[in-house]
Design a protein around this motif. Structure first.
Motif, PDB file in Angstrom:
ATOM      1  N   ALA A  47       0.831  -1.205   0.000  1.00 47.75           N
ATOM      2  CA  ALA A  47       0.000   0.000   0.000  1.00 47.75           C
ATOM      3  C   ALA A  47       0.867   1.258   0.000  1.00 47.75           C
ATOM      4  CB  ALA A  47      -0.927  -0.002   1.214  1.00 47.75           C
ATOM      5  N   GLU A  48       1.916   1.274   0.827  1.00 47.82           N
ATOM      6  CA  GLU A  48       2.759   2.462   0.903  1.00 47.82           C
ATOM      7  C   GLU A  48       3.597   2.631  -0.364  1.00 47.82           C
ATOM      8  OE1 GLU A  48       4.777   3.325   4.507  1.00 47.82           O
ATOM      9  OE2 GLU A  48       3.364   2.210   5.743  1.00 47.82           O
ATOM     10  N   SER A  99       2.728   1.590  -3.357  1.00 44.72           N
ATOM     11  CA  SER A  99       1.790   1.995  -4.410  1.00 44.72           C
ATOM     12  C   SER A  99       1.416   3.465  -4.312  1.00 44.72           C
ATOM     13  CB  SER A  99       0.522   1.141  -4.339  1.00 44.72           C
ATOM     14  OG  SER A  99       0.812  -0.217  -4.608  1.00 44.72           O
ATOM     15  N   GLY A 100       1.570   4.032  -3.131  1.00 49.20           N
ATOM     16  CA  GLY A 100       1.250   5.440  -2.947  1.00 49.20           C
ATOM     17  C   GLY A 100       2.347   6.379  -3.393  1.00 49.20           C
ATOM     18  N   GLN A 101       3.516   5.835  -3.750  1.00 48.65           N
ATOM     19  CA  GLN A 101       4.619   6.681  -4.202  1.00 48.65           C
ATOM     20  C   GLN A 101       4.320   7.206  -5.608  1.00 48.65           C
ATOM     21  OE1 GLN A 101       7.078   7.465  -2.013  1.00 48.65           O
ATOM     22  NE2 GLN A 101       5.847   6.196  -0.618  1.00 48.65           N
ATOM     23  N   TRP A 129       1.430  -1.216 -10.135  1.00 45.92           N
ATOM     24  CA  TRP A 129       1.956   0.116  -9.824  1.00 45.92           C
ATOM     25  C   TRP A 129       3.009   0.536 -10.835  1.00 45.92           C
ATOM     26  CZ3 TRP A 129       7.047   1.046  -7.816  1.00 45.92           C
ATOM     27  CH2 TRP A 129       7.281   2.379  -7.463  1.00 45.92           C
TER      28      TRP A 129
END
Length: 210
Positions: free
Chosen positions: A76-77, A79-81, A139
């Motif tokens: 999750a983290e 993919s948030g980049q 991603w």
């Protein structure tokens, strides 16, 4: 009464799972016993077998819960980049928080070793890793990676495991020093210098005080 009893049962099961996860890095997968789990959880030994058919079943459930949560959070983290370069840099910064001999790293290593002997664990752990790689591949594709995103995701996932294990043998290995070859794999140039990684405990304190 039934709902309260069910809640107590869930709470006790959670205590047993947490106790097992805590014991694995201390005594090793094979060293975990019913007595040790019961003592750590603060329950009678018979309670362990009421919830789990065997210590192995308990360890598998506890270990998969731990790795599943760890992989989901990391996916999750990552993919948030906003970009691939930022993702690689974030990942290496995150890995610098783990020494390779810390409890989390040791649980992962013990899980991999146990999976070589337990087909069910190997399959289920493989499914977790497969989902992680699938998320990373998506991603990469969304961020414009033009190569084989599936293969690149597998390489990135393998790098995570490899770096963690190598740090256990070589404490001086700095994940940040591996940024250039990892970024080059994605056709990226060198990154800007990043601030020093904040140890997990210090990070928690700063968040609390802010």
């Amino acid at each position: 009464m039934a709902p309260k009893s069910a809640e107590r049962g869930k709470a006790t099961r959670r205590q047993l799972l947490d106790a097992a996860v805590a014991l694995v890095p201390e005594v090793g997968w094979g060293g975990v016993t019913t007595r040790l789990v019961a003592e750590r959880a603060g329950v009678a030994p018979g309670v362990v077998h009421y919830h789990f058919a065997s210590v192995t079943d308990l360890l598998v459930a506890a270990g998969l819960g731990f790795t599943g949560s760890l992989l989901d959070q990391m996916a999750a983290e990552l993919s948030g980049q906003p970009g691939i370069g930022e993702g690689v840099d974030w990942l290496l910064g995150e890995l610098s928080r783990y020494s390779g001999t810390d409890p989390a790293s040791l649980v992962v290593v013990e899980m991999f070793l146990a999976a070589t002997r337990l087909p069910d664990l190997r399959e289920r752990l493989g499914d977790q890793i497969g989902r992680f790689r699938s998320t990373v591949a998506s991603w990469l594709a969304e961020r414009g990676y033009h190569g084989d995103a599936v293969a690149a995701a597998a390489m990135l996932a393998a790098s995570i495991d490899g770096i963690m294990m190598h740090r256990a043998l070589d404490p001086g290995l700095d994940p940040a020093s591996l940024a250039a070859p990892l970024r080059a794999m994605f056709g990226l140039g060198p990154a800007e210098p990043a601030p020093p990684a904040v140890p997990p405990a210090e990070d928690i304190r700063r968040r609390r005080d802010s």
